[in-house]
Design a protein around this motif. Structure first.
Motif, PDB file in Angstrom:
ATOM      1  N   LEU A   6     -47.931 -24.086  40.191  1.00  0.00           N
ATOM      2  CA  LEU A   6     -49.023 -23.223  40.637  1.00  0.00           C
ATOM      3  C   LEU A   6     -48.487 -22.020  41.411  1.00  0.00           C
ATOM      4  O   LEU A   6     -48.982 -20.899  41.248  1.00  0.00           O
ATOM      5  N   VAL A   7     -47.467 -22.242  42.233  1.00  0.00           N
ATOM      6  CA  VAL A   7     -46.820 -21.135  42.954  1.00  0.00           C
ATOM      7  C   VAL A   7     -46.209 -20.163  41.948  1.00  0.00           C
ATOM      8  O   VAL A   7     -46.356 -18.944  42.080  1.00  0.00           O
ATOM      9  N   ARG A   8     -45.544 -20.684  40.940  1.00  0.00           N
ATOM     10  CA  ARG A   8     -44.913 -19.820  39.929  1.00  0.00           C
ATOM     11  C   ARG A   8     -45.937 -18.932  39.227  1.00  0.00           C
ATOM     12  O   ARG A   8     -45.714 -17.740  39.037  1.00  0.00           O
ATOM     13  N   VAL A   9     -47.058 -19.515  38.840  1.00  0.00           N
ATOM     14  CA  VAL A   9     -48.107 -18.729  38.188  1.00  0.00           C
ATOM     15  C   VAL A   9     -48.631 -17.652  39.140  1.00  0.00           C
ATOM     16  O   VAL A   9     -48.778 -16.486  38.765  1.00  0.00           O
ATOM     17  N   ALA A  10     -48.896 -18.031  40.376  1.00  0.00           N
ATOM     18  CA  ALA A  10     -49.406 -17.072  41.362  1.00  0.00           C
ATOM     19  C   ALA A  10     -48.401 -15.949  41.624  1.00  0.00           C
ATOM     20  O   ALA A  10     -48.778 -14.785  41.737  1.00  0.00           O
ATOM     21  N   LEU A  11     -47.119 -16.302  41.705  1.00  0.00           N
ATOM     22  CA  LEU A  11     -46.087 -15.286  41.922  1.00  0.00           C
ATOM     23  C   LEU A  11     -45.990 -14.336  40.736  1.00  0.00           C
ATOM     24  O   LEU A  11     -45.779 -13.131  40.903  1.00  0.00           O
ATOM     25  N   SER A  12     -46.135 -14.867  39.537  1.00  0.00           N
ATOM     26  CA  SER A  12     -45.971 -14.037  38.344  1.00  0.00           C
ATOM     27  C   SER A  12     -47.104 -13.033  38.159  1.00  0.00           C
ATOM     28  O   SER A  12     -46.927 -12.039  37.466  1.00  0.00           O
ATOM     29  N   ILE A  13     -48.256 -13.274  38.797  1.00  0.00           N
ATOM     30  CA  ILE A  13     -49.363 -12.325  38.674  1.00  0.00           C
ATOM     31  C   ILE A  13     -49.621 -11.542  39.958  1.00  0.00           C
ATOM     32  O   ILE A  13     -50.474 -10.658  39.976  1.00  0.00           O
ATOM     33  N   ALA A  14     -48.877 -11.847  41.011  1.00  0.00           N
ATOM     34  CA  ALA A  14     -49.070 -11.178  42.303  1.00  0.00           C
ATOM     35  C   ALA A  14     -48.452  -9.788  42.295  1.00  0.00           C
ATOM     36  O   ALA A  14     -47.501  -9.508  41.566  1.00  0.00           O
ATOM     37  N   ASN A  15     -48.989  -8.944  43.130  1.00  0.00           N
ATOM     38  CA  ASN A  15     -48.429  -7.609  43.344  1.00  0.00           C
ATOM     39  C   ASN A  15     -47.356  -7.741  44.424  1.00  0.00           C
ATOM     40  O   ASN A  15     -47.674  -8.072  45.567  1.00  0.00           O
ATOM     41  N   PRO A  16     -46.098  -7.459  44.104  1.00  0.00           N
ATOM     42  CA  PRO A  16     -45.022  -7.618  45.090  1.00  0.00           C
ATOM     43  C   PRO A  16     -45.158  -6.680  46.293  1.00  0.00           C
ATOM     44  O   PRO A  16     -44.564  -6.928  47.334  1.00  0.00           O
ATOM     45  N   ASN A  17     -45.947  -5.631  46.136  1.00  0.00           N
ATOM     46  CA  ASN A  17     -46.135  -4.693  47.244  1.00  0.00           C
ATOM     47  C   ASN A  17     -47.148  -5.197  48.257  1.00  0.00           C
ATOM     48  O   ASN A  17     -47.138  -4.756  49.411  1.00  0.00           O
TER      49      ASN A  17
END
Length: 136
Positions: free
Chosen positions: A85-96
């Motif tokens: 779930l963390v991986r999915v959230a990280l992959s769609i999150a805005n790094p900024n």
């Protein structure tokens, strides 16, 4: 080696109720209830006690179901599930605007070092790398 969540989420098809005895039918109903609860809680972490309580089954029955269906105990499964779930959230999150620690906390991780290590062991990269990759 770790099993991927996709493999863990594909249990064997359920036999028809007509071919099962009442005990098997009750067990299959418990399995179906647990799977449904897991599916409806994809947006956040669910604890073992919450899962047991919502399914209305004992901890022993829950442990038996996880071993039978997923091949691992419930604590291990829930940990791997949270990492996915963390991986999915990280992959769609805005790094900024998002951070690894914010997302990890959202899914119940309080020890960033352990989470980083487990994440790296399963996915072959660190959470920050997944977050930054969304820019590429």
């Amino acid at each position: 080696m770790e099993k991927h969540l996709g493999t863990l989420l594909n249990p064997h098809p359920a036999p028809s109720a007509a071919r099962m005895g009442w005990q098997q039918a009750k067990r299959q109903a418990n399995i179906d209830k647990v799977l449904e609860l897991l599916q409806h809680n994809d947006d956040h972490a669910i604890s073992l006690s919450d899962l047991r309580r919502c399914a209305g089954i004992s901890e022993r029955t829950l442990r038996s179901i996880f071993k039978e269906v997923f091949g691992v105990g419930p604590n291990r499964y829930l940990h791997i599930r949270r990492l996915h779930l963390v991986r999915v959230a990280l992959s769609i999150a805005n790094p900024n605007t998002g951070s690894v620690s914010q997302i990890a906390c959202r899914f119940g991780f309080s020890d960033a070092g352990r989470m980083d290590s487990d994440y790296h062991r399963i996915f072959g990269e660190y959470p920050r790398q997944t977050l930054i990759r969304t820019l590429l």
